[in-house]
Design an enzyme around this catalytic site. Structure first.
Site, PDB file in Angstrom:
ATOM      1  N   HIS A 140       1.224  -2.894  -2.163  1.00  0.00           N
ATOM      2  CA  HIS A 140       1.509  -1.491  -2.468  1.00  0.00           C
ATOM      3  C   HIS A 140       0.270  -0.741  -2.928  1.00  0.00           C
ATOM      4  CE1 HIS A 140       5.079  -4.052  -3.358  1.00  0.00           C
ATOM      5  NE2 HIS A 140       5.641  -3.205  -2.521  1.00  0.00           N
TER       6      HIS A 140
HETATM    7  S1  FES Z   1       0.819  -3.328  -5.621  1.00  0.00           S
HETATM    8 FE1  FES Z   1       2.856  -4.020  -5.507  1.00  0.00          FE
HETATM    9  S2  FES Z   1       2.689  -6.160  -5.676  1.00  0.00           S
HETATM   10 FE2  FES Z   1       0.657  -5.457  -5.820  1.00  0.00          FE
END
Ligand code: FES
Length: 175
Positions: A140
């Site tokens: 993410h």
């Molecule tokens: S940014 Fe979501 S698990 Fe690393």
């Protein structure tokens, strides 16, 4: 037991060493090598036994990954530039304020040892990626700096530092 990669490749490409009591490991490949720990045996390590890691094969600017208690541990041999970047940060501006000095051992600032699990939802970040020359989590988009501190993205906190100690200038015990 010592093995090296196939003929034609430098021994430094992948060095694997295990002794009777501890596993001494290291690697100097550009990509993160997966480093196995044979002794103590896997079930003992999984149960939480400390592991020892020989840092001497890790060149400046390179990283290795070892496993402790089933978790990936990133060990970075930081360059002077990376150390400066880690120090020259307004700590108060960080989402999880921590000075670099609180995340490394005094006198061993070149070594960063962190648990390589993103503090967002647990993915494993990638070294030398992202805007801060630290770690980038591909899941993410969390970005950590050269001290393993969260700088961008949804992760709420810094990569944790596991319990470890230097038992010599070139060897640490994790756990
Ligand atoms: S940014 Fe979501 S698990 Fe690393």
């Amino acid at each position: 037991m010592t093995t090296s990669s196939s003929a034609g490749q430098s021994r430094r490409d992948f060095l694997f060493v295990a002794t009777g009591a501890v596993a001494a490991v290291g690697a100097a490949a550009a990509a993160w090598p997966l480093v196995a720990q044979l002794n103590p045996d896997a079930s003992t390590v999984a149960a939480g036994a400390p592991i020892e890691v020989d840092l001497s094969p890790i060149a400046e600017g390179q990283d290795i990954k070892v496993f402790w208690r089933g978790k990936p541990i990133f060990i970075s041999h930081r360059t002077k530039k990376q150390i400066e970047e880690a120090r020259n940060v307004n700590v108060a501006s960080l989402p999880d304020p921590q000075p670099d000095s609180a995340r490394v051992k005094e006198g061993h600032d070149q070594w960063l040892v962190v648990i390589g699990i993103c503090t967002h939802l647990g993915c494993v970040p990638i070294a030398h990626e992202g805007a801060y020359d630290g770690f980038f989590c591909p899941c993410h988009g969390s970005v950590y700096d050269t001290s393993g501190r969260i700088r961008q993205g949804p992760a709420p906190s810094n990569l944790p530092v596991p319990p470890y100690a230097f038992i010599s200038d070139s060897k640490i015990k994790i756990g």
